[in-house]
Design a protein around this motif. Sequence first.
Motif, mmCIF file in Angstrom:
data_model
loop_
_atom_site.group_PDB
_atom_site.id
_atom_site.type_symbol
_atom_site.label_atom_id
_atom_site.label_comp_id
_atom_site.label_asym_id
_atom_site.label_seq_id
_atom_site.Cartn_x
_atom_site.Cartn_y
_atom_site.Cartn_z
ATOM 1 N N MET A 1 1.542 4.210 26.386
ATOM 2 C CA MET A 1 2.328 3.673 25.298
ATOM 3 C C MET A 1 1.745 4.203 23.993
ATOM 4 S SD MET A 1 2.371 -0.304 24.257
ATOM 5 C CE MET A 1 0.650 -0.405 23.928
ATOM 6 N N GLN A 2 2.605 4.768 23.199
ATOM 7 C CA GLN A 2 2.180 5.402 21.955
ATOM 8 C C GLN A 2 3.252 5.208 20.899
ATOM 9 O OE1 GLN A 2 0.315 9.200 22.241
ATOM 10 N NE2 GLN A 2 1.248 9.938 20.367
ATOM 11 N N ILE A 3 2.838 5.272 19.634
ATOM 12 C CA ILE A 3 3.773 5.209 18.520
ATOM 13 C C ILE A 3 3.811 6.586 17.877
ATOM 14 C CG2 ILE A 3 4.302 4.163 16.289
ATOM 15 C CD1 ILE A 3 2.736 1.664 17.263
ATOM 16 N N TRP A 4 5.020 7.119 17.746
ATOM 17 C CA TRP A 4 5.265 8.399 17.090
ATOM 18 C C TRP A 4 5.937 8.119 15.753
ATOM 19 C CZ3 TRP A 4 3.528 12.840 19.229
ATOM 20 C CH2 TRP A 4 3.183 12.796 20.588
ATOM 21 N N VAL A 5 5.508 8.811 14.704
ATOM 22 C CA VAL A 5 6.058 8.583 13.376
ATOM 23 C C VAL A 5 6.617 9.890 12.833
ATOM 24 C CG1 VAL A 5 5.610 7.716 11.048
ATOM 25 C CG2 VAL A 5 4.313 6.802 12.997
ATOM 26 N N ASP A 6 7.900 9.889 12.505
ATOM 27 C CA ASP A 6 8.539 10.986 11.793
ATOM 28 C C ASP A 6 8.079 10.827 10.342
ATOM 29 O OD1 ASP A 6 10.210 12.951 10.829
ATOM 30 O OD2 ASP A 6 12.071 11.919 11.346
ATOM 31 N N ALA A 7 6.944 11.456 10.017
ATOM 32 C CA ALA A 7 6.170 11.057 8.843
ATOM 33 C C ALA A 7 6.587 11.686 7.526
ATOM 34 C CB ALA A 7 4.695 11.352 9.096
ATOM 35 N N ASP A 8 7.354 12.749 7.535
ATOM 36 C CA ASP A 8 7.700 13.399 6.270
ATOM 37 C C ASP A 8 8.369 12.443 5.288
ATOM 38 O OD1 ASP A 8 6.702 16.054 6.542
ATOM 39 O OD2 ASP A 8 8.331 16.490 7.942
ATOM 40 N N ALA A 9 9.267 11.610 5.761
ATOM 41 C CA ALA A 9 10.001 10.714 4.864
ATOM 42 C C ALA A 9 9.632 9.246 5.064
ATOM 43 C CB ALA A 9 11.506 10.899 5.076
ATOM 44 N N ILE A 17 1.000 -0.195 7.355
ATOM 45 C CA ILE A 17 1.204 -1.237 8.372
ATOM 46 C C ILE A 17 0.862 -0.676 9.751
ATOM 47 C CG2 ILE A 17 2.966 -2.609 9.561
ATOM 48 C CD1 ILE A 17 4.340 -2.855 6.742
ATOM 49 N N LEU A 18 1.328 0.531 10.032
ATOM 50 C CA LEU A 18 1.063 1.168 11.325
ATOM 51 C C LEU A 18 -0.428 1.409 11.529
ATOM 52 C CD1 LEU A 18 4.044 3.638 11.347
ATOM 53 C CD2 LEU A 18 3.634 1.860 13.048
ATOM 54 N N THR A 27 -3.580 0.757 19.772
ATOM 55 C CA THR A 27 -2.395 1.535 20.133
ATOM 56 C C THR A 27 -2.420 2.885 19.429
ATOM 57 O OG1 THR A 27 -1.136 -0.509 20.342
ATOM 58 C CG2 THR A 27 0.127 1.530 20.178
ATOM 59 N N PRO A 28 -2.320 3.988 20.171
ATOM 60 C CA PRO A 28 -2.319 5.306 19.529
ATOM 61 C C PRO A 28 -1.091 5.500 18.630
ATOM 62 C CG PRO A 28 -2.687 5.503 21.894
ATOM 63 C CD PRO A 28 -2.295 4.089 21.631
ATOM 64 N N VAL A 29 -1.335 6.031 17.439
ATOM 65 C CA VAL A 29 -0.284 6.360 16.486
ATOM 66 C C VAL A 29 -0.434 7.832 16.122
ATOM 67 C CG1 VAL A 29 0.578 5.998 14.134
ATOM 68 C CG2 VAL A 29 -0.081 4.038 15.527
ATOM 69 N N THR A 30 0.666 8.581 16.222
ATOM 70 C CA THR A 30 0.664 9.988 15.847
ATOM 71 C C THR A 30 1.720 10.224 14.786
ATOM 72 O OG1 THR A 30 -0.042 10.640 18.062
ATOM 73 C CG2 THR A 30 0.912 12.354 16.669
ATOM 74 N N GLY A 68 9.042 4.216 27.006
ATOM 75 C CA GLY A 68 8.094 3.166 26.673
ATOM 76 C C GLY A 68 7.431 3.363 25.321
ATOM 77 N N ASP A 69 7.456 4.596 24.802
ATOM 78 C CA ASP A 69 6.887 4.856 23.484
ATOM 79 C C ASP A 69 7.787 4.283 22.399
ATOM 80 O OD1 ASP A 69 4.785 6.250 24.617
ATOM 81 O OD2 ASP A 69 5.449 8.236 23.948
ATOM 82 N N LEU A 70 7.211 4.115 21.219
ATOM 83 C CA LEU A 70 7.951 3.682 20.041
ATOM 84 C C LEU A 70 8.017 4.852 19.074
ATOM 85 C CD1 LEU A 70 9.238 1.510 18.172
ATOM 86 C CD2 LEU A 70 6.897 0.956 17.422
#
Length: 149
Positions: A1-9, A17-18, A27-30, A68-70
């Motif tokens: 389970m991991q959190i992916w962030v479309d980070a440019d915007a 918060i993340l 929880t891994p955040v990328t 299962g990822d966010l």
Amino acid sequence: MQIWVDADACPKPVKEILFRAAERTGTPVTLVANQPMETPPSKVIKSVRVGAGFDVADNHIARHAVPGDLVITADIPLAAEVVDKGCTALNPRGEPYTPENIRERLNLRDFMDTLRASGVDTGGPSAFGQRERQAFANALDRWLARARQ
């Protein structure tokens, strides 16, 4: 389970918060972006810099996210792709993209693009404030609670 962030915007308050949630829960955040991203020193937070170009960051997330990822994104086509894969997707305002609402959101996005292309000023989203920040934090907490079960 991991959190992916479309980070440019992605708004800075959402990233903060993340970062706190990642440290609190392990929880891994990328963050994925086509520009350098600052992240706090952490074992669970990282950033991936992709090349410049249309949808390069989105394509990276879509390739690497697994069921299962966010995925945190305001990009509706990316949200549709990851929801179809079995991921959960939230926009930075805490609104979920679901199998039940994603097609409607894609249709609305396409309609608004058509209006803008014909010269209609459709305005933009409202300012990102405390209410949106709280809504995102609440949605993230709900996902984290479900993910731990």
